[in-house]
Design a protein around this motif. Structure first.
Motif, short mmCIF file in Angstrom:
data_model
loop_
_atom_site.label_atom_id
_atom_site.label_comp_id
_atom_site.label_asym_id
_atom_site.label_seq_id
_atom_site.Cartn_x
_atom_site.Cartn_y
_atom_site.Cartn_z
N PRO A 309 0.82 -1.22 0.00
CA PRO A 309 0.00 0.00 0.00
C PRO A 309 0.85 1.27 0.00
CG PRO A 309 -0.75 -1.55 1.69
CD PRO A 309 0.54 -2.08 1.16
N LEU A 310 0.43 2.24 -0.81
CA LEU A 310 1.04 3.58 -0.86
C LEU A 310 2.52 3.57 -1.23
CD1 LEU A 310 -0.60 5.18 2.34
CD2 LEU A 310 -1.33 5.42 -0.02
N ALA A 311 2.98 2.50 -1.88
CA ALA A 311 4.41 2.42 -2.21
C ALA A 311 4.85 3.58 -3.09
CB ALA A 311 4.72 1.09 -2.89
N LEU A 312 4.06 3.91 -4.11
CA LEU A 312 4.43 5.00 -5.02
C LEU A 312 4.39 6.34 -4.31
CD1 LEU A 312 5.12 6.11 -7.80
CD2 LEU A 312 2.69 6.01 -8.38
N GLU A 313 3.33 6.58 -3.52
CA GLU A 313 3.22 7.85 -2.81
C GLU A 313 4.36 8.03 -1.82
OE1 GLU A 313 0.91 5.64 -3.29
OE2 GLU A 313 -0.91 6.59 -4.08
N LEU A 314 4.72 6.95 -1.13
CA LEU A 314 5.83 7.03 -0.19
C LEU A 314 7.14 7.31 -0.90
CD1 LEU A 314 4.91 4.04 2.16
CD2 LEU A 314 5.10 6.44 2.86
N ALA A 315 7.35 6.66 -2.05
CA ALA A 315 8.59 6.88 -2.80
C ALA A 315 8.69 8.34 -3.26
CB ALA A 315 8.64 5.93 -3.99
N ARG A 316 7.60 8.91 -3.71
CA ARG A 316 7.63 10.30 -4.15
C ARG A 316 7.95 11.24 -2.99
NH1 ARG A 316 2.27 9.99 -8.13
NH2 ARG A 316 3.42 9.41 -10.03
N ALA A 317 7.32 11.00 -1.84
CA ALA A 317 7.59 11.85 -0.68
C ALA A 317 9.03 11.66 -0.20
CB ALA A 317 6.60 11.54 0.44
N ALA A 318 9.52 10.40 -0.21
CA ALA A 318 10.89 10.13 0.21
C ALA A 318 11.89 10.80 -0.73
CB ALA A 318 11.13 8.62 0.26
N ALA A 319 11.59 10.80 -2.02
CA ALA A 319 12.46 11.46 -2.99
C ALA A 319 12.54 12.97 -2.72
CB ALA A 319 11.97 11.20 -4.40
N ASP A 320 11.42 13.57 -2.39
CA ASP A 320 11.42 15.00 -2.06
C ASP A 320 12.31 15.29 -0.86
OD1 ASP A 320 9.70 15.57 -4.13
OD2 ASP A 320 7.89 15.56 -2.87
#
Length: 439
Positions: A309-320
Motif C-alpha cells: 500500500p502507498l508504495a508509489l506515494e511514499l517513494a515520491r515523498a521520500a524522494a522530495d
C-alpha cells in the motif's frame, strides 16, 4: 450570534455530540465553490477543500481570516487548505440555501471517523486467542474474520449473534468499534463500558474510553492505559497503533514515523494495518525540516517499502525529502524503482523527473539509461517538448539524439551506495535542522 445559537444553527450538518464539542463556526462559501470536496487532515492540523480551479481564488479570499479555529489559508489551483490552531477540528461542507457553508467544530477529543484519520480497526488473530481459525464456527470468530476481510456488515451481524447467545465482552467491544465508525460515539461508549469488566477485553475497552474522555487524555496515567505490555500478545497491535496515532495527533510525527518503522516488520503491529501505518509515515515524510528528515530515516528501515500500500506515494515523498537532504542520486533511484507502478498518464513526468535528478547528481550514465527507457515508452512528440529537451540536454549537451533502441527494462532501484549516501545526507539534515514548530 452566541456560541449556543451557532451550535443550534449547525444541527443540519450532523454535528458531533455536544459533550465533545467545545465551539463551532459556520462560514458561508462562494456559490462558485460548489461542489466542494472536503478532505480532513487532523494529523497535520489542516482541512483541505477541493474545488474547480476557477473558484480557488474566490474561495481563498472568503476563507482568509474568517475562522478562529483555522485562520491561516494556503491556496493552489483546485485546492484551498486551512491551517488550524485548534488542536482537534471536525469539518463539514453543507450544501443548502442560500448557498454552501463550511461548518467547523472544535472537539475536546481527537476526531474518530475513518475519513478523519480515525483509529484503525485492527482484526484480532482468532486462532492465537483461542477463538479458532477462520472462517470460524463461533459467531465471534466469524465476526473477526469478517473484519479482516473488510466486510463490516457481516461483522456486525456476527457480533450481534454472539451477543444474543449470551453476555460477551468481546462482542460488546467490537460492536462499539463499529458504532464509532458509524459516527455514534455515545452508543460506542455504552458498549465499551459493558466490556470493561472482563479480561482481556477490558483493557482494550479502557483505551477506547480514554480516547473519548478529555480528562483521561490529559492525565499523567494515560501511558499506563496504552501500555502494550499489559495485554496478551495477539492484542498488542491494537494498543500500539492507537498509541502511535495519539503521538502523531500531538504533533510528534517524527516519533510516530519511527514507531511505524519499528512495527513494520512481519510480526509487528503494522502487519494487520499496513495501509494505516503507511499513511502515518506518508504524512510524516511530507513535513519539512527535522520531522521530514527523521521520517526519511524511518522510511529507509521499513521492510518491503517499495511494495504494498502507498508504495508509489511514499517513494515520491521520500524522494522530495532526500533531495532536500542533498541526496539527488538516491531520490532518483527511489523513483526509478517505482516506474512499474506509475499510471500511464503520469509516466512522462515521472521519467523526466528521474532523468533530472540523475543529472543533478552528476550521474549521466544512469540518466541516459532512463532516457533510453523513456524512448521505448513515450512518443517522439512528447520527448520533443521543452521540459524533456532541457532534461536531456543536461545529460549530453553536445551529443546528437540517440537512435531508438530495443525495449529496455525499467531502471534498477537504489543500490547500497545510494542507500549509504542517503543515510549520510539524512543524518546531516537532522543534525543541522532547527527544531520543528508544533502546531
Amino acid at each position: 450570534m452566541t456560541p449556543a445559537a451557532v451550535l443550534l444553527a449547525l444541527a443540519a450538518s450532523a454535528p458531533p455530540p455536544l459533550a465533545l464539542t467545545v465551539s463551532a463556526e459556520r462560514i458561508a462559501l462562494p456559490a462558485a465553490a460548489a461542489p466542494a470536496r472536503l478532505e480532513a487532515r487532523p494529523l497535520e492540523h489542516r482541512v483541505a477543500l477541493r474545488v474547480p480551479a476557477a473558484a480557488t481564488a474566490a474561495l481563498a479570499r472568503r476563507l482568509r481570516g474568517a475562522s478562529r479555529l483555522c485562520p491561516a489559508v494556503d491556496a493552489a489551483p483546485g485546492e484551498v487548505v486551512l491551517r488550524c490552531t485548534a488542536r482537534w477540528v471536525r469539518a463539514a461542507v453543507v450544501e443548502g440555501l442560500p448557498g454552501p457553508t463550511l461548518d467547523l467544530f472544535e472537539l475536546s477529543v481527537p476526531p474518530w471517523r475513518p475519513e478523519e484519520e480515525g483509529p484503525p480497526l485492527v482484526p484480532f488473530d482468532g486462532a492465537a486467542l483461542g477463538l479458532g481459525p477462520c472462517p470460524g464456527e463461533r459467531p465471534a470468530t466469524r465476526g473477526e474474520c469478517a473484519l479482516a476481510a473488510g466486510d463490516l456488515a457481516a461483522a456486525r451481524a456476527a457480533f450481534e449473534e454472539a451477543l444474543a447467545a449470551g453476555p460477551s465482552a468481546h462482542a460488546q467491544l467490537r460492536l462499539g468499534d463499529l458504532d464509532l465508525r458509524e459516527d455514534r460515539p455515545d452508543a460506542a461508549v455504552e458498549r465499551w463500558r459493558r466490556a470493561r469488566a472482563e479480561a482481556p477485553w477490558g483493557r482494550l475497552a479502557a483505551e477506547r474510553l480514554c480516547e473519548l474522555e478529555p480528562g483521561c487524555l490529559a492525565a499523567g496515567g494515560r501511558a499506563a492505559v496504552f501500555d502494550a505490555l499489559a495485554v496478551e500478545r495477539p492484542l498488542r497491535a491494537d494498543l500500539v497503533l492507537r498509541r502511535i496515532r495519539l503521538r502523531a495527533l500531538a504533533g510528534d510525527l517524527a516519533a510516530a514515523a519511527r514507531a511505524v518503522a519499528e512495527d513494520s516488520r512481519p510480526a509487528g503491529a503494522c502487519a494487520g494495518a499496513a495501509a494505516w501505518c503507511r499513511h502515518v509515515l506518508l504524512v510524516a515524510l511530507r513535513q519539512p525540516g527535522a520531522d521530514g528528515a527523521a521520517a526519511l530515516a524511518a522510511y529507509l528501515e521499513v521492510p518491503g517499502r517499495g511494495e504494498g500500500p502507498l508504495a508509489l506515494e511514499l517513494a515520491r515523498a521520500a524522494a522530495d525529502r532526500a533531495l532536500q537532504a542533498g541526496a539527488p542520486r538516491f531520490a532518483a533511484a527511489v523513483l526509478a524503482g517505482q516506474t512499474g507502478r506509475v499510471p500511464r498518464d503520469e509516466l512522462s513526468d515521472h521519467l523526466r523527473r528521474v532523468v533530472e535528478l540523475y543529472g543533478a547528481a552528476g550521474d549521466a550514465v544512469r540518466g541516459r539509461e532512463v532516457a533510453r527507457f523513456a524512448r521505448t515508452r513515450l512518443p517522439e512528440a512528447e520527448l520533443a517538448r521543452a521540459p524533456w529537451r532541457t532534461a536531456l540536454a543536461a545529460l549530453r549537451p553536445s551529443a546528437p539524439p540517440a537512435p531508438r533502441p530495443a525495449p529496455a527494462r525499467p531502471p534498477a532501484p537504489a543500490d547500497d551506495g545510494d542507500l549509504r549516501a542517503a543515510r549520510a545526507a539524512v543524518e546531516a539534515a537532522r543534525l543541522g535542522a532547527a527544531p520543528a514548530t508544533r502546531p
